[in-house]
Write an enzyme that holds these catalytic residues in place. Structure first.
Site, PDB file in Angstrom:
ATOM      1  N   TYR A   1     -12.395  -7.709   4.790  1.00 48.20           N
ATOM      2  CA  TYR A   1     -11.188  -7.660   3.958  1.00 48.20           C
ATOM      3  C   TYR A   1     -10.938  -9.067   3.428  1.00 48.20           C
ATOM      4  O   TYR A   1     -10.912 -10.037   4.203  1.00 48.20           O
ATOM      5  CB  TYR A   1      -9.966  -7.179   4.747  1.00 48.20           C
ATOM      6  CG  TYR A   1      -8.710  -7.244   3.900  1.00 48.20           C
ATOM      7  CD1 TYR A   1      -8.469  -6.270   2.927  1.00 48.20           C
ATOM      8  CD2 TYR A   1      -7.816  -8.300   4.025  1.00 48.20           C
ATOM      9  CE1 TYR A   1      -7.349  -6.353   2.112  1.00 48.20           C
ATOM     10  CE2 TYR A   1      -6.693  -8.384   3.208  1.00 48.20           C
ATOM     11  CZ  TYR A   1      -6.475  -7.414   2.257  1.00 48.20           C
ATOM     12  OH  TYR A   1      -5.371  -7.513   1.441  1.00 48.20           O
TER      13      TYR A   1
ATOM     14  N   LYS B   1      -2.221 -17.394   5.550  1.00 48.97           N
ATOM     15  CA  LYS B   1      -1.444 -16.771   6.625  1.00 48.97           C
ATOM     16  C   LYS B   1      -0.705 -17.766   7.534  1.00 48.97           C
ATOM     17  O   LYS B   1       0.404 -18.126   7.222  1.00 48.97           O
ATOM     18  CB  LYS B   1      -2.345 -15.810   7.390  1.00 48.97           C
ATOM     19  CG  LYS B   1      -2.691 -14.599   6.502  1.00 48.97           C
ATOM     20  CD  LYS B   1      -3.091 -13.368   7.273  1.00 48.97           C
ATOM     21  CE  LYS B   1      -2.968 -12.132   6.422  1.00 48.97           C
ATOM     22  NZ  LYS B   1      -4.222 -11.585   5.935  1.00 48.97           N
TER      23      LYS B   1
ATOM     24  N   TYR C   1       0.820  -1.215   0.000  1.00 50.71           N
ATOM     25  CA  TYR C   1       0.000   0.000   0.000  1.00 50.71           C
ATOM     26  C   TYR C   1       0.858   1.272   0.000  1.00 50.71           C
ATOM     27  O   TYR C   1       0.482   2.271   0.600  1.00 50.71           O
ATOM     28  CB  TYR C   1      -0.961   0.004   1.206  1.00 50.71           C
ATOM     29  CG  TYR C   1      -1.755  -1.265   1.287  1.00 50.71           C
ATOM     30  CD1 TYR C   1      -2.817  -1.470   0.398  1.00 50.71           C
ATOM     31  CD2 TYR C   1      -1.434  -2.283   2.180  1.00 50.71           C
ATOM     32  CE1 TYR C   1      -3.522  -2.661   0.413  1.00 50.71           C
ATOM     33  CE2 TYR C   1      -2.147  -3.472   2.201  1.00 50.71           C
ATOM     34  CZ  TYR C   1      -3.185  -3.652   1.319  1.00 50.71           C
ATOM     35  OH  TYR C   1      -3.873  -4.821   1.335  1.00 50.71           O
TER      36      TYR C   1
END
Ligand code: PLP
Length: 436
Positions: A156, A286, A24
């Protein structure tokens, strides 16, 4: 061999700024990152001291992933052992023990009924695959009009196209891509509180929305119980249970994105277990490899797989180059052995209790709107956005690595973090909240 001279920290940062995108981030970067030289246990060792600290206790577990900490002898051994055989072979037409073992293991530990496993290379891709499975399922059944997704706000699901379309629509990404992203169906953000009584009006609104859009919905896609990067919110498992019932009643598939919540983070092995349900499709990522390598998985039920296989195009047309990567799969198997071979639930409860104790005093700080803890996740929500540079300086000065965003100062430390280090993490979080 070309000469390989280590970069001095200043050279490294100059080249980083010149060439390297960060998450980002703008190009060139505006805030210099900290250079990490190595990591061991729960500590990151910096290439040079920052704000007086060379070693930082990691409060982030590298974005939910490093549940066993860094440089773990068991995971290192699994990686080295697999490296000696092969680090990768293509998965088209070939197979191997690490991937097969991992798939079987995931089927065994995930909610009953998920039988088939697609191994992908990142969480976002696993959500893309989930969306593709669901859309293709309905297409195969002769109902191609069922191609929209429903979710709730505040979510998200990753940064590639379909996942972005079900991320919170208030986030910058939707505004930037309005008119370009597929337009999905959004319910309001679920009312807060893991232990809160389910809100009847909210349940009714979910029912109304699913009923109204059933004919065009392929699937409902949500993060169960904890919404992570969309705002670190916790909600009652009753809403997840209700979605399961609604999806059954109205013939819509249910996808649970447990990329963040999977493998014990919320106190249950999977957040779906809090609700006692099985989704049609489950995304994992993850912590799957204990934070060592990139790998994700999309699991589905025989109903979904059979539906796809009965279609005009009876294959799932997806196949990443690094699908089923043996190195990642071998480490994932070792990470699961490590997790399940110990009292992981007790460890997560210990972390939870230390976060509760350590964060409770923050409730009295001016500017702190909410303090919440669930499993190994602790959040301080402020009444204003955090100044990232100042927050980083405060946390690093306290010897802790944190990465606040928006109005949130949060931690999801490795499960192996001891009580003393947990107290340090909490003190650093309070200091950030106090400074801000
Ligand atoms: C991080 C995350 C993703 C995306 O995973 P990547 O590996 O970053 O692509 C998707 N969904 C949830 C819930 C996540 O936390």
């Amino acid at each position: 061999m070309p000469e390989h001279k280590p970069l001095r920290p200043d050279e490294l940062l100059a080249l980083d700024r010149q060439h390297v995108w960060h998450p980002y981030g703008p190009m060139p970067g505006t805030v210099a990152p900290l250079a990490v030289e190595s990591a061991s246990g729960v500590r990151l060792r910096l290439a040079e001291p920052a704000y007086g600290q060379r070693e930082l206790v990691d409060g982030m577990a590298s974005w939910w992933s490093a549940v066993h900490g860094y440089n773990h002898p068991v995971l290192n051994a699994a990686a080295t052992d697999q490296l000696g055989r092969m680090s990768h072979v293509m998965f088209g037409g070939l197979t191997h023990e690490p991937a097969v073992r991992l798939a079987r293991r995931l089927v065994d530990i995930t909610p009953e009924g998920l039988e088939h496993v697609f191994l992908a290379d990142s969480g976002s891709v696993s959500v893309e695959v989930a969306a593709k499975m669901c859309l293709q399922y309905w297409r195969s059944l002769g109902r191609p009009e069922k191609r929209r997704l429903m979710t709730w706000r505040g979510g998200y699901h990753g940064d590639t196209w379909h996942p972005m379309s079900v991320c919170d629509p208030e986030g910058g990404m939707h505004q930037l891509w309005s008119g370009v992203l597929p337009r999905q169906v959004f319910a309001e953000t679920p009312p807060p509180g893991f232990g809160a009584e389910p809100d009847e009006a909210y349940l009714a609104s979910l029912r109304e929305l699913v009923a109204r859009h059933a004919d065009e919905l392929a699937a409902v896609v949500v993060e169960p119980v904890v919404q992570g990067a969309g705002g670190m919110r916790f909600h009652s498992p009753a809403y997840v249970r209700e979605l399961r019932a609604l999806c059954d009643e109205y013939d819509v598939l249910l996808v649970l994105d447990e990329i963040a919540t999977g493998f014990g983070r919320t106190g249950a092995l999977f957040a779906a277990d809090h609700a006692g349900i099985t989704p049609d499709v489950l995304c994992l990522g993850k912590a799957l490899t204990g934070g060592y390598l990139t790998m994700a998985a999309t699991l589905c039920t025989p109903r979904v797989a059979d539906g796809i296989s009965r279609g005009e195009v009876p294959v799932l047309a997806h196949g990443p180059t690094f699908m089923g990567n043996p190195l990642a799969a071998a480490v994932a198997c070792a990470s699961l052995d490590l997790l399940l071979g110990q009292d992981w639930a007790g460890e997560v409860r210990r972390v939870e209790s230390a976060l509760r104790t350590g964060l409770a005093p923050a409730a009295a700080l001016p500017g702190v709107r909410d303090v919440r803890v669930l499993g190994a996740i602790g959040v301080l929500q402020l009444d204003h956005d955090v100044d990232m540079a100042a927050a980083t300086r405060t946390a690093v000065s306290a010897g802790v690595w944190l990465r606040p965003f928006r109005d949130m100062v949060y931690a999801m430390p490795p499960y192996v973090t001891d009580d003393e280090d947990l107290a340090r993490i909490c003190a650093a979080m309070r200091a950030v909240a106090e400074a801000a």
